[in-house]
Design a protein around this motif. Structure first.
Motif, PDB file in Angstrom:
ATOM      1  N   GLN A 275      -3.416   7.698  22.831  1.00  0.00           N
ATOM      2  CA  GLN A 275      -3.987   6.366  23.086  1.00  0.00           C
ATOM      3  C   GLN A 275      -3.574   5.858  24.468  1.00  0.00           C
ATOM      4  OE1 GLN A 275      -6.082   4.204  20.926  1.00  0.00           O
ATOM      5  NE2 GLN A 275      -6.554   6.283  20.264  1.00  0.00           N
TER       6      GLN A 275
ATOM      7  N   ASN B  46      -0.290  -3.618   5.983  1.00  0.00           N
ATOM      8  CA  ASN B  46      -0.960  -3.522   7.295  1.00  0.00           C
ATOM      9  C   ASN B  46      -2.436  -3.877   7.233  1.00  0.00           C
ATOM     10  OD1 ASN B  46      -0.671  -0.834   5.974  1.00  0.00           O
ATOM     11  ND2 ASN B  46      -2.091  -0.194   7.592  1.00  0.00           N
ATOM     12  N   ASN B  47      -2.992  -4.104   8.428  1.00  0.00           N
ATOM     13  CA  ASN B  47      -4.323  -4.687   8.559  1.00  0.00           C
ATOM     14  C   ASN B  47      -5.432  -3.919   7.830  1.00  0.00           C
ATOM     15  OD1 ASN B  47      -3.266  -6.715  10.110  1.00  0.00           O
ATOM     16  ND2 ASN B  47      -3.909  -5.839  12.086  1.00  0.00           N
ATOM     17  N   PHE B  48      -5.318  -2.606   7.763  1.00  0.00           N
ATOM     18  CA  PHE B  48      -6.352  -1.837   7.072  1.00  0.00           C
ATOM     19  C   PHE B  48      -6.560  -2.360   5.654  1.00  0.00           C
ATOM     20  CE2 PHE B  48      -7.515   1.769   4.270  1.00  0.00           C
ATOM     21  CZ  PHE B  48      -8.777   2.024   4.781  1.00  0.00           C
TER      22      PHE B  48
ATOM     23  N   MET C 108     -15.029  -1.118  10.066  1.00  0.00           N
ATOM     24  CA  MET C 108     -14.593  -2.517  10.018  1.00  0.00           C
ATOM     25  C   MET C 108     -13.922  -2.934  11.323  1.00  0.00           C
ATOM     26  SD  MET C 108     -13.300  -2.897   6.060  1.00  0.00           S
ATOM     27  CE  MET C 108     -11.949  -1.713   6.286  1.00  0.00           C
ATOM     28  N   GLN C 109     -13.740  -1.958  12.225  1.00  0.00           N
ATOM     29  CA  GLN C 109     -13.078  -2.242  13.518  1.00  0.00           C
ATOM     30  C   GLN C 109     -11.771  -3.000  13.303  1.00  0.00           C
ATOM     31  OE1 GLN C 109     -14.157  -1.478  16.975  1.00  0.00           O
ATOM     32  NE2 GLN C 109     -15.104   0.122  15.731  1.00  0.00           N
ATOM     33  N   VAL C 110     -10.958  -2.448  12.437  1.00  0.00           N
ATOM     34  CA  VAL C 110      -9.676  -3.089  12.113  1.00  0.00           C
ATOM     35  C   VAL C 110      -8.768  -3.100  13.351  1.00  0.00           C
ATOM     36  CG1 VAL C 110      -7.674  -3.024  10.588  1.00  0.00           C
ATOM     37  CG2 VAL C 110      -9.887  -2.137   9.770  1.00  0.00           C
TER      38      VAL C 110
ATOM     39  N   CYS D 192     -10.451   7.833  15.835  1.00  0.00           N
ATOM     40  CA  CYS D 192     -10.182   6.568  15.136  1.00  0.00           C
ATOM     41  C   CYS D 192      -8.912   5.933  15.701  1.00  0.00           C
ATOM     42  CB  CYS D 192     -10.041   6.808  13.631  1.00  0.00           C
ATOM     43  SG  CYS D 192      -9.665   5.277  12.739  1.00  0.00           S
ATOM     44  N   GLU D 193      -9.102   4.960  16.556  1.00  0.00           N
ATOM     45  CA  GLU D 193      -7.962   4.326  17.232  1.00  0.00           C
ATOM     46  C   GLU D 193      -6.956   3.750  16.222  1.00  0.00           C
ATOM     47  OE1 GLU D 193      -9.108   1.096  19.786  1.00  0.00           O
ATOM     48  OE2 GLU D 193      -7.024   0.552  20.249  1.00  0.00           O
ATOM     49  N   TYR D 194      -7.460   2.999  15.270  1.00  0.00           N
ATOM     50  CA  TYR D 194      -6.548   2.392  14.297  1.00  0.00           C
ATOM     51  C   TYR D 194      -5.721   3.452  13.576  1.00  0.00           C
ATOM     52  CZ  TYR D 194      -4.550  -0.449  10.682  1.00  0.00           C
ATOM     53  OH  TYR D 194      -3.636  -1.078   9.878  1.00  0.00           O
ATOM     54  N   CYS D 195      -6.402   4.494  13.120  1.00  0.00           N
ATOM     55  CA  CYS D 195      -5.760   5.527  12.306  1.00  0.00           C
ATOM     56  C   CYS D 195      -4.763   6.327  13.124  1.00  0.00           C
ATOM     57  CB  CYS D 195      -6.824   6.454  11.729  1.00  0.00           C
ATOM     58  SG  CYS D 195      -8.254   5.545  11.088  1.00  0.00           S
TER      59      CYS D 195
ATOM     60  N   VAL E 169      -5.450  -2.975  15.529  1.00  0.00           N
ATOM     61  CA  VAL E 169      -4.168  -2.296  15.332  1.00  0.00           C
ATOM     62  C   VAL E 169      -3.054  -3.327  15.155  1.00  0.00           C
ATOM     63  CG1 VAL E 169      -2.524  -0.679  16.372  1.00  0.00           C
ATOM     64  CG2 VAL E 169      -5.001  -0.367  16.724  1.00  0.00           C
ATOM     65  N   ASP E 170      -2.237  -3.138  14.142  1.00  0.00           N
ATOM     66  CA  ASP E 170      -1.098  -4.023  13.894  1.00  0.00           C
ATOM     67  C   ASP E 170      -0.129  -3.968  15.073  1.00  0.00           C
ATOM     68  OD1 ASP E 170      -2.168  -2.748  11.361  1.00  0.00           O
ATOM     69  OD2 ASP E 170      -0.931  -4.301  10.469  1.00  0.00           O
TER      70      ASP E 170
ATOM     71  N   THR F  80     -13.023   2.499  11.317  1.00  0.00           N
ATOM     72  CA  THR F  80     -13.943   2.364  12.440  1.00  0.00           C
ATOM     73  C   THR F  80     -15.080   1.408  12.082  1.00  0.00           C
ATOM     74  OG1 THR F  80     -13.415   4.559  13.268  1.00  0.00           O
ATOM     75  CG2 THR F  80     -15.531   3.644  13.939  1.00  0.00           C
TER      76      THR F  80
ATOM     77  N   MET G 272     -12.128 -10.132  15.338  1.00  0.00           N
ATOM     78  CA  MET G 272     -12.223  -8.834  15.999  1.00  0.00           C
ATOM     79  C   MET G 272     -12.775  -7.785  15.036  1.00  0.00           C
ATOM     80  SD  MET G 272     -10.284  -8.171  19.148  1.00  0.00           S
ATOM     81  CE  MET G 272      -8.927  -7.036  19.489  1.00  0.00           C
ATOM     82  N   ALA G 273     -12.243  -7.793  13.796  1.00  0.00           N
ATOM     83  CA  ALA G 273     -12.794  -6.900  12.785  1.00  0.00           C
ATOM     84  C   ALA G 273     -14.151  -7.446  12.338  1.00  0.00           C
ATOM     85  CB  ALA G 273     -11.842  -6.814  11.595  1.00  0.00           C
ATOM     86  N   THR G 274     -14.912  -6.641  11.646  1.00  0.00           N
ATOM     87  CA  THR G 274     -16.220  -7.098  11.157  1.00  0.00           C
ATOM     88  C   THR G 274     -16.082  -7.878   9.853  1.00  0.00           C
ATOM     89  OG1 THR G 274     -16.620  -5.104   9.841  1.00  0.00           O
ATOM     90  CG2 THR G 274     -17.301  -5.034  12.152  1.00  0.00           C
ATOM     91  N   VAL G 275     -14.870  -7.907   9.321  1.00  0.00           N
ATOM     92  CA  VAL G 275     -14.583  -8.677   8.096  1.00  0.00           C
ATOM     93  C   VAL G 275     -13.290  -9.431   8.337  1.00  0.00           C
ATOM     94  CG1 VAL G 275     -15.704  -7.081   6.480  1.00  0.00           C
ATOM     95  CG2 VAL G 275     -13.313  -6.693   7.129  1.00  0.00           C
TER      96      VAL G 275
ATOM     97  N   ALA H  17      -8.199  -5.759   5.496  1.00  0.00           N
ATOM     98  CA  ALA H  17      -9.654  -5.683   5.694  1.00  0.00           C
ATOM     99  C   ALA H  17     -10.317  -5.145   4.422  1.00  0.00           C
ATOM    100  CB  ALA H  17      -9.973  -4.770   6.882  1.00  0.00           C
ATOM    101  N   MET H  18      -9.727  -4.116   3.860  1.00  0.00           N
ATOM    102  CA  MET H  18     -10.271  -3.521   2.640  1.00  0.00           C
ATOM    103  C   MET H  18     -10.290  -4.503   1.477  1.00  0.00           C
ATOM    104  SD  MET H  18     -11.132  -0.325   3.146  1.00  0.00           S
ATOM    105  CE  MET H  18     -11.122   0.470   1.533  1.00  0.00           C
TER     106      MET H  18
ATOM    107  N   LEU I 118      -9.473 -10.482   7.890  1.00  0.00           N
ATOM    108  CA  LEU I 118      -8.249  -9.835   7.369  1.00  0.00           C
ATOM    109  C   LEU I 118      -7.632 -10.836   6.414  1.00  0.00           C
ATOM    110  CD1 LEU I 118      -6.779  -8.353  10.687  1.00  0.00           C
ATOM    111  CD2 LEU I 118      -8.356  -7.276   9.053  1.00  0.00           C
TER     112      LEU I 118
END
Lengths: 131, 131, 131, 131, 131, 131
Positions: C122, A33-35, B121-123, A80-83, B125-126, B119, A1-4, A38-39, A6
């Motif tokens: 959201q 957490n996922n951020f 990386m389209q992470v 930013c949905e995730y944030c 959501v946990d 955004t 789902m992410a571009t990289v 990914a990072m 996890l």
């Protein structure tokens, strides 16, 4: 789902693993957490981002909860949905009550409205605001 | 410069004049800033906007200074020049120190950065953030 | 002030000059505004942009004034100072009254507010909106 | 999924229930969409938002369908997924044809493009647009 | 899920079918992605968008990969989920390595941060930048 | 004009002065632009921002000019007037030709357009883009 991918703990480079250890120590939880997962694909940016975030979000002239609420406000405006999800969860964990959250939402909504109105009318800045 | 005339006091409709009187009473100053003078071209929206702003920005579960700082954060993300100037001035008038402002800027900058990274990386959501 | 020179008529390439002639014919005025004078530095993009704009903004299922008002709405949300000014002027030239403009502003302000609130909370999309 | 619970009818406070009753009466449908169910967690903001929306979106110098299309335009620029879906559905319910929608999309796309070009080149506003 | 149906090949108008044939020829793949299937509902806009995209994204003073990375940068700032995914995939298909992507992300994050800081402080543009 | 004073060299704290010295050494010019003079009011954020920018913008898998162009793209999408001017100047200083700039503008404009169209139609991400 992410571009990289996890990254799981056993996929981390030593530099990323050290950052994860610090995240766990500072936050006093084993959960990362996922951020950050990914990072972790770019350990140098991971480390720089975490180090700076840690320095900024701690107590200072502003308390950590106020900082989390500011973070939510920016994240909403940037869509930013995730944030939005992660920092709303963080703010609640730091004590944001339903009343505080309701007021935060009302301010963010109001600001978005008057931002649009000011921009639409191209209101010139008052001299007294330019100090 | 604006897309509408900035009305002087003697150009106001009775409904707009009543709103201006309330702005002056609530803010305890004779100065009415350009945003309201632009808004006065549409008295109904002027009144609705002021009444709501007054209700939202007063003390509650969040103090007025925190609300002003949230307002700045949104205004920055929306690139509203007028709003950045006016609400930074308001926050200072309500006691925002240089240290508080520096931390506000740091949080807004950091949030903007991680918003972009999340955004990009389209992470996803946990699960634990979705309660 | 711009990042490119605003070309005067005698600085135009033949391709750009042809576009300017068409702008003047379609708009029935000798005045060519700064956006096109900046765009003229890249004749191919100038031509493609003008041709497409001309096709889009003419009468169709939506009338030209409605299209100008939609243009204003987008320009406000994107905080484009130039576009807000130029399209507000165009809308007025096409018959936008003060009452229409007041309602446009009110809708844009309201949308900005509920956009922020929806994003902040959201809110999941209702099944019935997904057709 | 949302950051707040979507309240069912039997979870509403009396003030929120009164707003829901008015939404149903005005819209002539029993269905109350998720945005309001999320907003209902803060009855004061729910009421203020609904009252203002009701006043703004009704017929006036602009017809309700034009207002819905303006709402879509802003929602797209603000990247609000919920709002794009809900207001596109509303516009269709109010008579937006496929042709109208196609033209709306074309204008929104074009505006987004020239907004970016104007901002990129920092085109100075023509004197004649500043009245 | 989309606001318009994603047209299958046998639902295309002749004009849309011709565009799809060109997309397949230029990209040397039978796969036509969802964006074009949604756009196909309005053949004129489909054709104009594809023709312009084809002209812009090919080799020139900038190579196609650089253009894809610029596309990602804009898409992130505009919070376009679809575009982030599709152009990240395109950039990878054109040779973007993990190192290049990591640097792209770092630049986009940094730019987002200093954009916010510059806007927040309303830093005046240096005379030497205005040529 | 800015919300903070632009510090002159003799107003700098020792920590800020050290950063300015490094900026001058790295950029091989005595000129320090207004952004840094504004940032100098908060030496810790100044230092963190400069150190990170220096690390990111140097040569790597992407060359410095490509990075400057990415910076412009983000700055345009975020409507940051200062950043658009400063990074366009930087890109030119690093060798961006008129042709390259023209193509950059075309890509940024096109991306802004298809971002809006994708968001407006809420196009679902193709499975093949989710790897």
């Amino acid at each position: 789902m992410a571009t990289v991918p996890l990254l799981t703990d056993d996929q981390l480079s030593p530099e990323a693993a050290a950052v994860f250890a610090d995240i766990r120590a500072v936050r006093q939880t084993d959960y990362v957490n996922n951020f950050w997962r990914a990072m972790a694909n770019d350990p140098a940016t991971l480390k720089a981002t975490w180090e700076r975030l840690k320095a900024i979000m701690g107590p200072g002239a502003l308390d950590p909860l106020t900082k989390e609420m500011l973070y939510i406000a920016v994240s909403v405006a940037n869509a930013c949905e995730y944030c939005v999800h992660s920092h709303t969860a963080s703010a609640r964990a730091k004590g944001m009550s339903d009343e505080m959250y309701g007021e935060l939402l009302a301010v963010v909504g109001m600001a978005s409205q008057t931002n649009a109105l000011s921009t639409a009318m191209q209101v010139p800045v008052d001299e007294r605001f330019r100090v």
